[in-house]
Design an enzyme around this catalytic site. Structure first.
Site, PDB file in Angstrom:
ATOM      1  N   GLY A   1       6.662  -0.946  60.232  1.00 54.62           N
ATOM      2  CA  GLY A   1       7.256   0.215  60.905  1.00 54.62           C
ATOM      3  C   GLY A   1       7.082   0.203  62.405  1.00 54.62           C
ATOM      4  CB  ALA A   2       5.509  -1.945  64.743  1.00 54.00           C
ATOM      5  N   GLY A   3       9.067  -1.746  64.438  1.00 48.14           N
ATOM      6  CA  GLY A   3      10.288  -2.257  65.068  1.00 48.14           C
ATOM      7  C   GLY A   3      10.250  -3.761  65.263  1.00 48.14           C
TER       8      GLY A   3
ATOM      9  CB  SER B   1       1.341  -6.385  48.752  1.00 47.08           C
ATOM     10  OG  SER B   1       0.868  -6.148  50.060  1.00 47.08           O
TER      11      SER B   1
ATOM     12  CD  GLU C   1      17.302  -3.266  69.813  1.00 45.25           C
ATOM     13  OE1 GLU C   1      17.429  -3.902  68.737  1.00 45.25           O
ATOM     14  OE2 GLU C   1      16.587  -3.635  70.746  1.00 45.25           O
TER      15      GLU C   1
ATOM     16  CG  ASP D   1      16.191  -6.760  61.916  1.00 44.19           C
ATOM     17  OD1 ASP D   1      16.533  -7.000  63.095  1.00 44.19           O
ATOM     18  OD2 ASP D   1      15.933  -5.610  61.508  1.00 44.19           O
TER      19      ASP D   1
ATOM     20  CG  ASP E   1      22.701  -5.414  63.792  1.00 40.90           C
ATOM     21  OD1 ASP E   1      22.921  -4.195  63.960  1.00 40.90           O
ATOM     22  OD2 ASP E   1      21.706  -5.852  63.149  1.00 40.90           O
TER      23      ASP E   1
HETATM   24  C1  GLA Z   1      17.095  -2.413  62.772  1.00 44.56           C
HETATM   25  C2  GLA Z   1      18.171  -3.004  61.866  1.00 44.56           C
HETATM   26  C3  GLA Z   1      18.991  -4.066  62.610  1.00 44.56           C
HETATM   27  C4  GLA Z   1      19.508  -3.553  63.945  1.00 44.56           C
HETATM   28  C5  GLA Z   1      18.367  -2.899  64.739  1.00 44.56           C
HETATM   29  C6  GLA Z   1      18.847  -2.235  66.000  1.00 44.56           C
HETATM   30  O1  GLA Z   1      16.141  -3.391  63.089  1.00 44.56           O
HETATM   31  O2  GLA Z   1      17.582  -3.583  60.739  1.00 44.56           O
HETATM   32  O3  GLA Z   1      20.059  -4.485  61.801  1.00 44.56           O
HETATM   33  O4  GLA Z   1      20.571  -2.670  63.779  1.00 44.56           O
HETATM   34  O5  GLA Z   1      17.678  -1.924  63.972  1.00 44.56           O
HETATM   35  O6  GLA Z   1      19.350  -3.165  66.912  1.00 44.56           O
END
Ligand code: GLA
Length: 385
Positions: free
Chosen positions: A121-123, A67, A33, A171, A36
């Site tokens: 927005g949930a990661g 959308s 995490e 991502d 990148d």
């Molecule tokens: C977000 C960013 C990614 C990465 C993650 C953390 O998702 O878009 O590029 O930095 O946070 O790992």
């Protein structure tokens, strides 16, 4: 789940044409995490949750975008000389079109209808799923064979330069290159990658804390600045380093007193996390799932204590998981400050996990979490008509 027949029917009603449908997945990051943007290593998997784009070409150079989650149709002229962001979700769409054109592609105008299974927005990377699905659809309509790595880079550029979020490449890359039943080990400097099969005896269980912290973008950019400061202060002592990727755990331990305490903690997370990713990928390849899980736990502690990107609710979810029998490891996943955790759970313990973590989280926070098994899926592509 988005129903493709409904999406097609809504498109015909709205735009009066038969669409092509493309989809790009969200992702869950297993470990690695914030590494990148430090030229480091990540190990994400694409999800079977995706963003879907129904698209048809137009005779002019307009993009019209709707959308299913929003009212109204947004319109953009691809020939507008100096396109500016509108500070809403359409910036992801337009940003991708702008960056593709800047790279020398002349796109056709298009009507686009967007729907998504990826929670926002949930990661789980709903923005990259949107960017990549739109980019793929626009190239597909224009008749251009998509280079997946190039598409990932243009989508990252859209987010960096048009939306204004200084994200790394993870991502967009996994949304382009994901493969069913696999995680992907990516070297974010060289962009070389290797698919790693997920052990069939375990499940990846995602718990959505339902907490979405405001200002996460600002904190994200602040973390990047601390990493850059660390590199600048270490460079005179470690000639040749370009990023924290180039610093070993031993080197940071030897030279850590050259850094202010906060910078040292931020750098320590990145340097130890890179090391963990490589060990975790090797463990997964060797079938050593318990060792993999232990590295996930170390990763969470490092994010909680050194990088400070967790939050109380994520810590509750992770600690509940750690206490549940059959759990090999658990950590928060994604950018942080809310969103989801990912747990590595023995296949026969998933129902117990769901019941005990769900009840424990409700008791501790009053919030009902969304708990589901992640099914690693394919990267972006067109869907058969
Ligand atoms: C977000 C960013 C990614 C990465 C993650 C953390 O998702 O878009 O590029 O930095 O946070 O790992």
């Amino acid at each position: 789940m988005v129903r493709q027949d409904e999406l097609r029917a809504t498109f015909r009603g709205e735009f009066g044409a038969e669409p092509r449908v493309c989809r790009a997945p969200g992702r869950v990051n297993l470990i690695g995490e914030h590494t990148d943007y430090n030229d480091g290593f990540v190990l994400p998997a694409a999800l079977d949750l995706a963003t879907w784009v129904a698209a048809a070409p137009r005779a002019d150079r307009m993009l019209r975008v709707r959308s299913l989650r929003q009212d109204g149709v947004a319109s953009f002229d691809l020939d507008e000389p100096d396109p500016q962001p509108r500070r809403d979700w359409t910036d992801y769409v337009r940003g991708v079109a702008v960056m593709l054109e800047r790279s020398g592609v002349r796109l056709r105008g298009a009507d686009l209808l967007i729907a998504s299974d990826v929670p926002i927005g949930a990661g789980l990377s709903s923005s990259a799923a949107l960017e990549v699905s739109v980019g793929f659809a626009l190239l597909d309509l224009t008749g251009i064979v998509v280079d997946r790595t190039e598409l990932a880079l243009r989508c990252q550029q859209a987010e960096n330069e048009f939306v204004g979020m200084r994200c790394g490449i993870m991502d967009q890359f996994i949304a382009c290159h994901g493969a069913a039943a696999h995680a992907l080990l990516l070297d974010c400097r060289s962009l070389e990658f290797r698919l790693v099969p997920i052990d069939p005896t375990v499940r990846l269980v995602i718990c959505n804390s339902m907490v979405h912290h405001a200002h996460a973008g600002g904190e994200y950019n602040l973390r990047r600045m601390e990493c850059e400061r660390g590199v600048a202060l270490l460079a005179p002592l470690l000639p040749g380093i370009r990023a924290l990727r180039d610093v070993s755990v031993e080197q940071l331990a030897a030279h850590g007193d050259a850094l202010p305490p906060l910078t040292l903690r931020r750098c320590r997370h990145i340097v130890t996390e890179n090391d963990r990713v490589l060990r975790a990928a090797a463990a997964l390849e060797a079938g050593a799932v318990a060792a993999f899980g232990a590295l996930m736990n170390d990763s969470h502690r490092s994010m909680r204590d050194d990088y400070e990107i967790s939050c109380a609710e994520l810590d509750v979810l992770v600690e509940l998981a750690w206490r549940t029998e059959g759990v090999l490891g658990a950590r928060m996943t994604g950018g942080g400050f809310g969103g989801c955790t990912v747990s590595l759970v023995r296949a026969d313990a998933v129902e117990r996990f769901r019941a005990s973590v769900g009840a424990g989280y409700r008791a501790a926070t009053g919030i009902a979490p969304d708990i589901f098994v992640a099914v690693p899926g394919e990267g972006v592509g067109a869907v058969a008509d």
